[in-house]
Design an enzyme around this catalytic site. Structure first.
Site, PDB file in Angstrom:
ATOM      1  N   GLY A 247       0.764  -1.236   0.000  1.00  0.00           N
ATOM      2  CA  GLY A 247       0.000   0.000   0.000  1.00  0.00           C
ATOM      3  C   GLY A 247       0.794   1.285   0.000  1.00  0.00           C
ATOM      4  N   PRO A 285       4.105  -5.252  -1.630  1.00  0.00           N
ATOM      5  CA  PRO A 285       4.064  -3.989  -2.372  1.00  0.00           C
ATOM      6  C   PRO A 285       3.657  -4.221  -3.823  1.00  0.00           C
ATOM      7  CG  PRO A 285       6.322  -4.719  -2.140  1.00  0.00           C
ATOM      8  CD  PRO A 285       5.481  -5.681  -1.348  1.00  0.00           C
ATOM      9  N   GLY A 286       2.909  -3.288  -4.382  1.00  0.00           N
ATOM     10  CA  GLY A 286       2.514  -3.367  -5.786  1.00  0.00           C
ATOM     11  C   GLY A 286       2.785  -2.058  -6.488  1.00  0.00           C
ATOM     12  N   TYR A 327     -11.120   6.940 -10.139  1.00  0.00           N
ATOM     13  CA  TYR A 327     -10.724   7.509  -8.847  1.00  0.00           C
ATOM     14  C   TYR A 327     -10.548   9.020  -8.869  1.00  0.00           C
ATOM     15  CZ  TYR A 327      -8.984   2.675  -8.200  1.00  0.00           C
ATOM     16  OH  TYR A 327      -8.848   1.312  -8.143  1.00  0.00           O
ATOM     17  N   CYS A 353     -16.794   7.160 -25.996  1.00  0.00           N
ATOM     18  CA  CYS A 353     -18.070   7.881 -25.935  1.00  0.00           C
ATOM     19  C   CYS A 353     -18.639   7.888 -24.528  1.00  0.00           C
ATOM     20  CB  CYS A 353     -19.056   7.278 -26.931  1.00  0.00           C
ATOM     21  SG  CYS A 353     -18.587   7.599 -28.630  1.00  0.00           S
ATOM     22  N   GLU A 354     -17.952   8.553 -23.623  1.00  0.00           N
ATOM     23  CA  GLU A 354     -18.372   8.754 -22.235  1.00  0.00           C
ATOM     24  C   GLU A 354     -17.846  10.116 -21.788  1.00  0.00           C
ATOM     25  OE1 GLU A 354     -20.139   6.862 -20.188  1.00  0.00           O
ATOM     26  OE2 GLU A 354     -20.191   4.943 -21.263  1.00  0.00           O
ATOM     27  N   TYR A 381      -2.052  -0.192 -12.213  1.00  0.00           N
ATOM     28  CA  TYR A 381      -3.504  -0.083 -12.336  1.00  0.00           C
ATOM     29  C   TYR A 381      -3.930   0.649 -13.603  1.00  0.00           C
ATOM     30  CZ  TYR A 381      -3.117  -1.682  -7.573  1.00  0.00           C
ATOM     31  OH  TYR A 381      -2.792  -2.415  -6.462  1.00  0.00           O
TER      32      TYR A 381
END
Length: 424
Positions: A247, A285-286, A327, A353-354, A381
């Site tokens: 994290g 850890p990532g 996020y 298309c958003e 991510y």
């Protein structure tokens, strides 16, 4: 225009007005491989791993890369060759670890919804540990292990109700989160786990969230976990390893998380002072290993002035870079070549298309159609969460190693996407 310091320095740097990854000009990669294109620095990944390895030098410890951050095979290969284990959350991720040369006995399996098939797959592979997240899972895992003629090594993931002070979508250690077993239920669940014939208790696990930028939440977590270990062992259940999760945040936009070795110096001092320094330690850890090791290159398609907003439309979109839409996350956006012309304030958006398909709000850029930009800090991510929305193929990926470039993933075609489909 003056560019602020780039996340990932010194592995991403500007030389003679051109943006480089290690020894390779990013503009050359955009021309050769097309865009959108993810580019990763091998040296940046190993540079991010090094502080963890320094922190644990001489300790009985193992770094498990949390591969949900980026599960591309070549990324996994880099960490496997560096001696890492892996933290997985699905059977598919276990298959990727093994395909990349990782060792099953260095794998820990997290996640709240493991299926029976995934449990059997992991037991057959011989993984190191299941991080169990509910009492119901304990019962099912014991049953599955017995049906396979095996005993499953387990730790229980504790939810310590510690606020990681991060975005609510990536907070995992509060009472309202779906993860782990509540602090007050942990002792009872450990006694239950020890009574089940298909399980062997080997450790305790805790992970409170992602993109944490201060040491305080970690120190609180350490104390709560060690209090639990003392209570559990007082009831006769031995805890062999302590897993404190991952994290640790990275610098997206002037963020100042502690360095991994400085953070762990504090945590190890606390662990030693409480008499647990000789236990086997595990961490997961990532983001902190890969986040600033990757960028996404994109071409400016159109500049669209408006009454309230000016739009810089690029060929990367929310299917490539989902973090801003999901996020409201910030990524620096840097032109590959700086122009001397006046800059304009833009919202940087993609072709999907958003209305949520935006990459950066209110960015001051000197660009023209046909220029290329780098979306920084895109190693975590992004590709692992990429989709085919609007039947857009997933981007190509390359790994830079000094002055060498390796194609990691070919650009996905419509035919690739439709391969498993049938007309009826």
């Amino acid at each position: 225009m003056t560019l602020q310091a780039l996340p990932g320095d010194p592995f991403f740097s500007r030389r003679d007005n051109a943006l480089f990854c290690e020894e390779i000009a990013l503009s050359n990669l955009a021309a050769q491989y097309g865009t959108p294109l993810f580019v990763y620095s091998k040296a940046a990944m190993l540079g991010a791993l090094a502080p963890y390895q320094r922190a644990f030098a001489g300790r009985n410890a193992q770094v498990h890369y949390a591969m949900k951050a980026n599960s591309s095979l070549a990324v996994l290969q880099v960490f496997a060759q560096a001696g890492c284990g892996f933290d997985i959350v699905s059977g598919g991720e276990l298959s990727r670890v093994l395909a990349a040369g990782g060792q099953a006995d260095k794998v820990i399996f997290s996640g709240v919804g493991k299926t029976r098939a995934e449990m059997r797959q992991a037991l057959d592979a011989g993984i190191a540990c299941f991080n169990v997240e509910s009492e119901a899972e304990l019962n099912v895992l014991s049953e599955v292990a017995l049906s396979c003629g095996k005993v499953a090594p387990v730790s229980i993931r504790v939810n310590p109700n510690v606020d990681p002070q991060t975005h609510p979508y990536i907070s995992t250690g509060l009472k309202g989160n779906k993860f782990g077993i509540a602090h007050e239920d942990t002792l009872r669940c450990y006694l239950h786990a020890a009574s089940l014939p298909g399980l062997k208790v080997v450790g305790i696990d805790c992970h409170i969230g992602s993109q944490i930028t201060s040491a305080g939440p970690y120190l609180d977590t350490v104390d709560k976990v060690l209090d639990l270990v003392q209570a559990i062992e007082a009831e006769g259940v031995a805890i062999q390893h302590l897993d404190f999760g991952g994290g640790l945040g990275i610098d997206y936009n002037g963020d100042t998380p502690p360095a991994a070795d400085a953070l762990w110096a504090q945590l190890l001092t606390r662990i030693d002072a409480r008499g647990f320094g000789g236990r086997r330690l595990m961490i997961e850890p990532g983001r902190s290993l890969v986040g600033n090791a990757g960028v996404c290159l994109s071409e400016v398609l159109y500049l669209k002035p408006g009454e309230q907003k000016n739009f810089c439309i690029i060929d990367a979109a929310m299917n490539d870079l989902p973090r801003p839409a999901m996020y409201q996350a910030f990524h620096q956006i840097a032109p590959l070549t700086q122009r001397a012309t006046a800059a304009t304030l833009y919202d940087v958006v993609g072709p999907v298309c958003e209305s949520g398909d935006w990459i950066g709000r209110d960015r001051t850029l000197a660009v023209q159609a046909g220029d290329h930009v780098a979306v920084m800090s895109a190693g975590a991510y992004c590709m692992s969460m990429a989709s085919n929305y609007n039947t857009r193929g997933r981007a190509a990926e390359v790994l830079v190693d000094g002055d060498q470039v390796h194609l990691m993933r070919e650009r996905e075609t419509p035919q690739d996407q439709m391969r498993g489909e049938r007309l009826v």
